[in-house]
Design an enzyme around this catalytic site. Sequence first.
Site, PDB file in Angstrom:
ATOM      1  N   ARG A 212       6.234   1.353   4.055  1.00  0.00           N
ATOM      2  CA  ARG A 212       7.124   0.247   4.445  1.00  0.00           C
ATOM      3  C   ARG A 212       6.743  -0.309   5.805  1.00  0.00           C
ATOM      4  O   ARG A 212       7.584  -0.683   6.627  1.00  0.00           O
ATOM      5  CB  ARG A 212       8.590   0.678   4.457  1.00  0.00           C
ATOM      6  CG  ARG A 212       9.081   1.172   3.114  1.00  0.00           C
ATOM      7  CD  ARG A 212      10.585   1.390   3.167  1.00  0.00           C
ATOM      8  NE  ARG A 212      10.953   2.421   2.196  1.00  0.00           N
ATOM      9  CZ  ARG A 212      12.062   3.123   2.235  1.00  0.00           C
ATOM     10  NH1 ARG A 212      12.932   2.926   3.199  1.00  0.00           N
ATOM     11  NH2 ARG A 212      12.328   4.022   1.317  1.00  0.00           N
TER      12      ARG A 212
ATOM     13  N   GLU B 131       1.414   0.412   4.702  1.00  0.00           N
ATOM     14  CA  GLU B 131       1.690   1.803   4.340  1.00  0.00           C
ATOM     15  C   GLU B 131       3.061   2.258   4.845  1.00  0.00           C
ATOM     16  O   GLU B 131       3.430   2.034   5.995  1.00  0.00           O
ATOM     17  CB  GLU B 131       0.603   2.710   4.921  1.00  0.00           C
ATOM     18  CG  GLU B 131       0.783   4.185   4.646  1.00  0.00           C
ATOM     19  CD  GLU B 131       0.618   4.529   3.169  1.00  0.00           C
ATOM     20  OE1 GLU B 131       1.594   5.045   2.588  1.00  0.00           O
ATOM     21  OE2 GLU B 131      -0.465   4.281   2.628  1.00  0.00           O
TER      22      GLU B 131
ATOM     23  N   CYS C 170       4.767   4.019  -7.141  1.00  0.00           N
ATOM     24  CA  CYS C 170       3.772   3.037  -6.686  1.00  0.00           C
ATOM     25  C   CYS C 170       2.558   2.934  -7.616  1.00  0.00           C
ATOM     26  O   CYS C 170       2.242   1.850  -8.104  1.00  0.00           O
ATOM     27  CB  CYS C 170       3.350   3.340  -5.257  1.00  0.00           C
ATOM     28  SG  CYS C 170       4.700   3.126  -4.067  1.00  0.00           S
TER      29      CYS C 170
ATOM     30  N   ASP D 293      13.221  -0.590   6.695  1.00  0.00           N
ATOM     31  CA  ASP D 293      12.044  -1.217   6.079  1.00  0.00           C
ATOM     32  C   ASP D 293      11.501  -2.235   7.060  1.00  0.00           C
ATOM     33  O   ASP D 293      12.211  -3.161   7.460  1.00  0.00           O
ATOM     34  CB  ASP D 293      12.419  -1.906   4.763  1.00  0.00           C
ATOM     35  CG  ASP D 293      11.213  -2.221   3.888  1.00  0.00           C
ATOM     36  OD1 ASP D 293      10.152  -2.527   4.454  1.00  0.00           O
ATOM     37  OD2 ASP D 293      11.341  -2.171   2.652  1.00  0.00           O
TER      38      ASP D 293
ATOM     39  N   ARG E  15       8.643  -4.018   6.501  1.00  0.00           N
ATOM     40  CA  ARG E  15       7.663  -4.909   5.854  1.00  0.00           C
ATOM     41  C   ARG E  15       8.045  -6.374   6.009  1.00  0.00           C
ATOM     42  O   ARG E  15       7.181  -7.227   6.186  1.00  0.00           O
ATOM     43  CB  ARG E  15       7.538  -4.556   4.366  1.00  0.00           C
ATOM     44  CG  ARG E  15       6.804  -3.266   4.127  1.00  0.00           C
ATOM     45  CD  ARG E  15       6.835  -2.890   2.662  1.00  0.00           C
ATOM     46  NE  ARG E  15       8.188  -2.584   2.207  1.00  0.00           N
ATOM     47  CZ  ARG E  15       8.484  -2.242   0.955  1.00  0.00           C
ATOM     48  NH1 ARG E  15       7.527  -2.194   0.055  1.00  0.00           N
ATOM     49  NH2 ARG E  15       9.726  -1.960   0.616  1.00  0.00           N
TER      50      ARG E  15
ATOM     51  N   GLU F  55       0.805  -1.223   0.000  1.00  0.00           N
ATOM     52  CA  GLU F  55       0.000   0.000   0.000  1.00  0.00           C
ATOM     53  C   GLU F  55       0.841   1.278   0.000  1.00  0.00           C
ATOM     54  O   GLU F  55       1.824   1.394   0.715  1.00  0.00           O
ATOM     55  CB  GLU F  55      -0.894  -0.007   1.242  1.00  0.00           C
ATOM     56  CG  GLU F  55      -1.755   1.223   1.418  1.00  0.00           C
ATOM     57  CD  GLU F  55      -2.545   1.176   2.704  1.00  0.00           C
ATOM     58  OE1 GLU F  55      -3.643   1.755   2.750  1.00  0.00           O
ATOM     59  OE2 GLU F  55      -2.067   0.560   3.675  1.00  0.00           O
ATOM     60  N   CYS F  56       0.404   2.217  -0.826  1.00  0.00           N
ATOM     61  CA  CYS F  56       0.979   3.573  -0.831  1.00  0.00           C
ATOM     62  C   CYS F  56      -0.168   4.520  -1.140  1.00  0.00           C
ATOM     63  O   CYS F  56      -0.427   4.841  -2.302  1.00  0.00           O
ATOM     64  CB  CYS F  56       2.093   3.688  -1.860  1.00  0.00           C
ATOM     65  SG  CYS F  56       2.798   5.360  -1.949  1.00  0.00           S
TER      66      CYS F  56
END
Length: 418
Positions: free
Chosen positions: A291, A289, A260, A329, A331, A246-247
């Site tokens: 990272r 959202e 993105c 990051d 994620r 998501e971005c």
Amino acid sequence: MTRSNRHDHIRLTSHPVPGGKHHFPIHWGAETARQRGPVIGTVSRPNDRNVIGTHGGSYAVYRALAVSAGALDPIRRPDLTNTHPAAIIGPFAQWKDSRRIVSLDPWGHLVAETFASEIAEGLDVRPTIAVTKARLDLHEIQDALEDGRLSSDGEVLHENGAISVVKVAIDPVWYLPGIAERFGTSEMGLRRALFEQTAGMFPELVTRLDLQVFLPPVGGTTVYLFGDVEKLKDPRTLITCRVHDECNGSDVFGSDICTCRPYLIHGIEECARSAQAGGLGIIVYNRKEGRALGEVTKFLVYNARKRQEGGDAAATYFERTECVAGVQDARFQQLMPDVIHWLGLPRIDRFVSMSDMKYDALIEQGIEIAERVPIPEKLIPADARVEIEAKKAAGYYAAEPPRPQTLVQPVGRALDKS
């Protein structure tokens, strides 16, 4: 809601069930949904609960507000009539492997049918996956039709540019022993970190070791399937897939500081083209959202990048994030392959992503990738050049050799040595 539905007495759920036996035990990785058992995160009948946390992920807090405002009966159960999946997905062999799928309930869309008799008797079992059908209406796809890059076929892509898809919403369901193994830590170490870093929000993480499933209050995943989903069962089907994190700023509002939305749209176009050619297209959209650091952190990083001496630069792209967030990051793509396993896929023919982290996670989970598809140069916004150059230098896939950069190495990622 009547006064009788409110409880002045607070029931603590952080102690084991007397006798140590659950009414509805969970056997992760069982052959069938019934053998596995239902995932029950309801608060309406606490003695039935067999997981830590409750249904709805982060939306559970809004449910609490609705109850506190008197708008929602706290013991109400959903009426699941006619909510069954709009398309048949599975079961696949991966659903029965307790090590392949650890972050979602593979049977989550079938609970209403599987446990119909128990639901009729008052058991509050809720789906954690929903499957429906829809059409996507994107102006970029209309442009692709006008430019001749795509053509309508009346089934996948319609004359007005709308694309027919099957949509799948997935709430996270974490099997804690499997999550711990995936991240190379102990189950107790994982439980303690989750307990401490949420300020003790879920005491059962450390007091109820008999409960091995956790419904975390985090965002889930949406899957968009292009083409005939029945072809998931055919190993000859050519699969095009983009996994997208998501971005909101770019995906929805078109902010040009990153790639993105352009990459997402490119993935959708490739998926539609694949479906029209007799294959399947898959977009996996994860709520991670910024990272997985959040939008506030992301915007702070934007400010730091733009205001640093010398301006925004690829060489300090990752460093600026770490300065603000403490990590470059968050994620950690180790859980991402679960949804690919859920779809029963041992292979992706065209992987529309340049991310080495996503690629490595899929390969490590035994998923073959035949081709990696980078974003076309013409789709990269001018203000996103810093991002793309930094990522290429850090190991992102590129058709051409990456340009030399003096770059702070991201955590857990080796610099490209080619």
